[in-house]
Every structure is written in C-alpha cells, then in structure tokens.
Design a protein around this motif. Sequence first.
Motif, PDB file in Angstrom:
ATOM      1  N   UNK A  96       0.805  -1.219   0.000  1.00 12.08           N
ATOM      2  CA  UNK A  96       0.000   0.000   0.000  1.00 12.08           C
ATOM      3  C   UNK A  96       0.843   1.277   0.000  1.00 12.08           C
ATOM      4  N   UNK A  97       2.130   1.152   0.181  1.00 12.54           N
ATOM      5  CA  UNK A  97       3.018   2.314   0.191  1.00 12.54           C
ATOM      6  C   UNK A  97       3.998   2.197  -0.964  1.00 12.54           C
ATOM      7  N   UNK A  98       4.050   3.265  -1.770  1.00 10.61           N
ATOM      8  CA  UNK A  98       4.879   3.247  -2.971  1.00 10.61           C
ATOM      9  C   UNK A  98       5.756   4.484  -3.033  1.00 10.61           C
ATOM     10  N   UNK A  99       6.993   4.276  -3.387  1.00 11.72           N
ATOM     11  CA  UNK A  99       7.922   5.343  -3.715  1.00 11.72           C
ATOM     12  C   UNK A  99       8.451   5.065  -5.109  1.00 11.72           C
ATOM     13  N   UNK A 100       8.754   6.108  -5.842  1.00 15.12           N
ATOM     14  CA  UNK A 100       9.230   5.939  -7.220  1.00 15.12           C
ATOM     15  C   UNK A 100      10.511   6.736  -7.408  1.00 15.12           C
ATOM     16  N   UNK A 113       4.437   8.600 -14.700  1.00 19.24           N
ATOM     17  CA  UNK A 113       3.033   8.842 -15.054  1.00 19.24           C
ATOM     18  C   UNK A 113       2.230   7.546 -15.024  1.00 19.24           C
ATOM     19  N   UNK A 114       2.835   6.455 -15.490  1.00 19.83           N
ATOM     20  CA  UNK A 114       2.152   5.165 -15.469  1.00 19.83           C
ATOM     21  C   UNK A 114       1.844   4.708 -14.054  1.00 19.83           C
ATOM     22  N   UNK A 115       2.797   4.879 -13.144  1.00 17.40           N
ATOM     23  CA  UNK A 115       2.571   4.493 -11.744  1.00 17.40           C
ATOM     24  C   UNK A 115       1.476   5.359 -11.137  1.00 17.40           C
ATOM     25  N   UNK A 128       6.490   9.178  -2.100  1.00 14.78           N
ATOM     26  CA  UNK A 128       7.678   9.977  -2.389  1.00 14.78           C
ATOM     27  C   UNK A 128       8.171   9.642  -3.799  1.00 14.78           C
ATOM     28  N   UNK A 129       8.753  10.629  -4.448  1.00 17.71           N
ATOM     29  CA  UNK A 129       9.381  10.408  -5.753  1.00 17.71           C
ATOM     30  C   UNK A 129      10.760  11.053  -5.744  1.00 17.71           C
TER      31      UNK A 129
END
Length: 139
Positions: A96-100, A113-115, A128-129
């Motif tokens: 449930x937690x995503x960083x890119x 953009x896809x993510x 965060x990115x």
Amino acid sequence: MKFVTLDDQYEADRAIDCYNALIKEGVFMFGFSVGSPTGLKYAQLAERNKVPFFGLSAGPPFMYSPDNKFVFAGRASYVVETREEIKHLWEDLGVRKFGVIYQNDAYGAAGLDGVKTALKAYNAEPLVTGSYPRNTVEV
C-alpha cells in the motif's frame, strides 16, 4: 539487402546523427532501438520523412498515441506495464506504500506517469518520488 547498425549511445542528439546516416544508406525501414529519449527523436523523424520505424524497446506514450502510420511499437506501453505491476503489488501482495525513483527524461517521466495513473485506480499516489540524470551512476 544489408543490415546496418549504428550506436546512438542512448543520446537523443546522437540519434539524429544515426538516423541521418541511415537515410544516406538508403534504408527502407529502421528500428530495434532502445530508449525513450532516442526513440522520441526516431519517431519524429520517421513521421517527418515517411520512413517506417519499428521495434523500439521501450513503451512511452508517443509510440501509441497519436496514431502514426510510420511508427510500430514492439512491446506493451509503460502505462500497461505499470498498471499490471501496481495491480499485482496491490491486489496480490497487499503493498500500500509506494515510492518511485525515476530517470529524469522521457523514459522516467512515462514510467512515473504510469505508476501515478495506476495508483489512481486505488485512490492512492506515491508517497515519495525522486529522480536521477540519465547515463549516470550517481543515483
């Protein structure tokens, strides 16, 4: 018929030089390129000069939209890829937690953009990115 290979070194400006060299060789089609930054140049040149471009090993939006009768994608788009990756992580693994972290160019922007688009389906966004320059090991 002869197969001509050139190395654009994953640099957009170099892609233009490679394309011009191929045109001087009299190619009827070109492709099998790697990378969104170079692929964007090739797609633009293919349309402008009406010489088909096939098989970019990348999935940026410009390969699919708008329709271009001289550009033929050889793989799924980044939007489709990231949607399926996020779906698996969310639905199958419970993430449930995503960083890119992404490359700071057309390739990285398309992936980011896809993510973001995929996460919207779950009413979520990256926590965060961060980005890094292309062709560096300083990440």
